[in-house]
Design an enzyme around this catalytic site. Structure first.
Site, PDB file in Angstrom:
ATOM      1  N   LYS A 124       0.811  -1.253   0.026  1.00 26.40           N
ATOM      2  CA  LYS A 124      -0.207   0.144  -0.048  1.00 26.40           C
ATOM      3  C   LYS A 124       0.842   1.324   0.036  1.00 26.40           C
ATOM      4  O   LYS A 124       0.561   2.288  -0.482  1.00 26.40           O
ATOM      5  CB  LYS A 124      -0.990   0.073   1.251  1.00 26.40           C
ATOM      6  CG  LYS A 124      -2.159  -1.050   0.888  1.00 26.40           C
ATOM      7  CD  LYS A 124      -3.364  -0.677   2.231  1.00 26.40           C
ATOM      8  CE  LYS A 124      -4.453  -1.375   1.766  1.00 26.40           C
ATOM      9  NZ  LYS A 124      -4.352  -2.865   1.901  1.00 26.40           N
ATOM     10  N   GLU A 139      -9.643   7.301   3.619  1.00 24.01           N
ATOM     11  CA  GLU A 139     -10.847   6.265   4.210  1.00 24.01           C
ATOM     12  C   GLU A 139      -9.963   5.109   4.532  1.00 24.01           C
ATOM     13  O   GLU A 139      -9.086   4.636   3.924  1.00 24.01           O
ATOM     14  CB  GLU A 139     -11.905   6.063   3.299  1.00 24.01           C
ATOM     15  CG  GLU A 139     -11.543   4.992   2.304  1.00 24.01           C
ATOM     16  CD  GLU A 139     -10.678   5.282   1.313  1.00 24.01           C
ATOM     17  OE1 GLU A 139     -10.309   6.361   1.148  1.00 24.01           O
ATOM     18  OE2 GLU A 139      -9.979   4.104   0.746  1.00 24.01           O
ATOM     19  N   SER A 188       1.685  -9.989  -1.095  1.00 21.16           N
ATOM     20  CA  SER A 188       1.121  -8.415  -0.875  1.00 21.16           C
ATOM     21  C   SER A 188       1.641  -7.954   0.584  1.00 21.16           C
ATOM     22  O   SER A 188       1.726  -6.625   0.698  1.00 21.16           O
ATOM     23  CB  SER A 188      -0.253  -8.177  -1.153  1.00 21.16           C
ATOM     24  OG  SER A 188      -1.001  -8.848  -0.501  1.00 21.16           O
TER      25      SER A 188
HETATM   26  C1  LIG Z   1      -5.104  -4.045   1.684  1.00 19.84           C
HETATM   27  C2  LIG Z   1      -4.562  -5.142   1.267  1.00 19.84           C
HETATM   28  C3  LIG Z   1      -4.820  -5.743   0.302  1.00 19.84           C
HETATM   29  C4  LIG Z   1      -6.076  -5.774  -0.759  1.00 19.84           C
HETATM   30  O1  LIG Z   1      -5.940  -4.613  -1.456  1.00 19.84           O
HETATM   31  P1  LIG Z   1      -5.708  -4.615  -2.842  1.00 19.84           P
HETATM   32  O2  LIG Z   1      -5.948  -3.082  -3.055  1.00 19.84           O
HETATM   33  O3  LIG Z   1      -6.846  -5.433  -3.647  1.00 19.84           O
HETATM   34  O4  LIG Z   1      -4.488  -4.764  -3.225  1.00 19.84           O
HETATM   35  C5  LIG Z   1      -3.974  -6.970  -0.071  1.00 19.84           C
HETATM   36  N1  LIG Z   1      -2.888  -7.451   0.581  1.00 19.84           N
HETATM   37  C6  LIG Z   1      -2.696  -6.626   1.500  1.00 19.84           C
HETATM   38  C7  LIG Z   1      -1.540  -7.170   2.462  1.00 19.84           C
HETATM   39  C8  LIG Z   1      -3.237  -5.678   2.082  1.00 19.84           C
HETATM   40  O5  LIG Z   1      -2.980  -4.742   2.981  1.00 19.84           O
END
Ligand SMILES: *Cc1c(COP(=O)(O)O)cnc(C)c1O
Length: 395
Positions: A91, A113, A379
């Protein structure tokens, strides 16, 4: 001209996207739309963005060959390690980009948000970095559920304002943020946290996150002698880590694109966030996209064990990838994701965020060939989810 799945000059991906906003929001969104590409093209902007990604976020994030996971599933698995970024997920790539954008536009006040608090923390972080005022809207129920992230935001100097209306969750926090932006149009920039919202947000966020696939290309070339994997895999909430992971492969049809949504307790259980399968075309947060809704158009409350995936819509790019057939969509249940998260932990010594565990659950849904190269977006890291893992596995 080569076929493209990317955005057109009206802000649409196929039939999805656009800017469906109240008249009073038009000047803010229009200012951004007119300027974002020019600002991103400036050398000074790119230099500052690259420098911060390198020295502050810690990029490039490694492309890690997961040997034991590969042996287990009889294919070649690489993990793109967004979990190693500062603040623990992808993020921050977007919030760094947007705070630099806000500065170039002369803004001094940032609003955002947040649902689970991850985007709120990433926003509060870059506001501290740049010395900007930061207000994060968060549903009252989420504030109670996500105390550690609320504490982080406060420590970083942000004000967390509770959204008290409706279901007191993400949707309501977003409404409050939009109301704030309408009332404070001149000095305020609204940092949206995923590849969603009115045009140009989905495209801008995707471009900031596209550093992920840009790095994959040269990293894979170094390791395998080719830039394109056979498959890229990512979990989808709103779709920002996925959009960044796919971006540089999207029009190369020899690269298979795989998206994993949260099936929660099962697609037919009434408790899921499998938007592409269950969704119908509708409007959410200013864009036309697939959306989970009742027959009379009320947004359905989503559910997933993972707080970052329980969003009732999906970014317009992904709606287009789904309906056009360019991407394969799967949905992983809570149980499949938790098992995949435990498997990665015990095979590779990496505890993933539960969101990322959904991407890892691809192996319950698809079999790859032994010499396929499969790149999975890891992610985020699992520290924030430890209590969930503890409760689930009785650790
Ligand atoms: C917020 C988040 C997501 C989901 O958000 P996307 O916008 O779909 O990427 C996925 N993985 C992690 C670790 C997150 O913090």
């Amino acid at each position: 001209m080569k076929k493209t799945y990317n955005i057109d000059n009206k802000g649409y991906y196929g039939e999805f996207g656009g800017a469906y906003i109240p008249e009073m929001l038009y000047p803010n969104v229009e200012e951004l739309r007119q300027n974002y590409l020019n600002i991103m093209a400036e050398t000074s902007f790119q230099d500052e963005f690259d420098q911060l990604l390198k020295d502050y976020v810690g990029r490039p994030s490694p492309l890690y060959f997961a040997k034991r996971l590969s042996e287990k599933h009889n294919t070649k698995v690489y993990l793109k390690r967004e979990d190693l970024n500062h603040t623990g997920a992808h993020k921050v790539n977007n919030t760094i980009g947007q705070i630099l954008m806000a500065k170039r536009l002369g803004k001094t006040r940032i609003i955002a948000e947040t649902g689970a608090g991850q985007h709120g923390v990433a926003t509060a972080t870059v506001c501290a970095l740049m010395g900007m005022e930061c207000i994060v809207y968060m549903g009252e129920i989420d504030i109670a559920r996500q105390a550690p992230n609320v504490a982080r935001m406060k420590m970083l100097g942000a004000e967390v304002r509770p959204a008290l209306s409706g279901s007191k969750t993400l949707k309501d926090a977003t409404n409050e943020a939009i109301r704030d932006w309408i009332n404070n149009p001149v000095k305020t920039h609204y940092i949206i946290g995923s590849a969603i919202g009115p045009h140009p947000y989905p495209d801008m966020v995707t471009r900031f996150q596209s550093i992920i696939s840009k790095e994959i290309k040269w990293q894979l070339n170094k390791k395998e002698g080719r830039e394109n994997p056979d498959f890229v895999v990512a979990c989808i909430g709103g779709g920002s880590n996925a959009a960044g992971t796919y971006y540089h492969f999207i029009d190369d049809e020899d690269v298979g694109i795989i998206a994993i949504e949260a099936a929660g307790k099962g697609i037919q259980s009434g408790e899921s966030a499998a938007t592409s399968v269950l969704g119908k075309e509708g409007i959410i947060h200013g864009c036309k996209t697939l959306l989970m809704q009742t027959s009379d158009g009320q947004i359905t409350e989503p559910y997933s064990i993972s707080a970052g995936l329980d969003y009732p819509g999906v970014g317009p790019l992904h709606s287009h990838l789904y309906t056009s057939g360019r991407a394969e969509f799967f949905s992983a249940t809570d149980d499949e994701a938790m098992a995949a998260g435990l498997e990665l932990t015990q095979l590779e010594g990496i505890i993933p965020a539960i969101e990322s565990s959904h991407a890892l659950a691809i192996f319950s849904h698809k079999t790859f060939k032994p010499d396929d190269i499969v790149v999975i977006s890891l992610s985020g890291r699992g520290d924030k989810d430890l209590q969930n893992y503890i409760d689930y596995f009785n650790l």
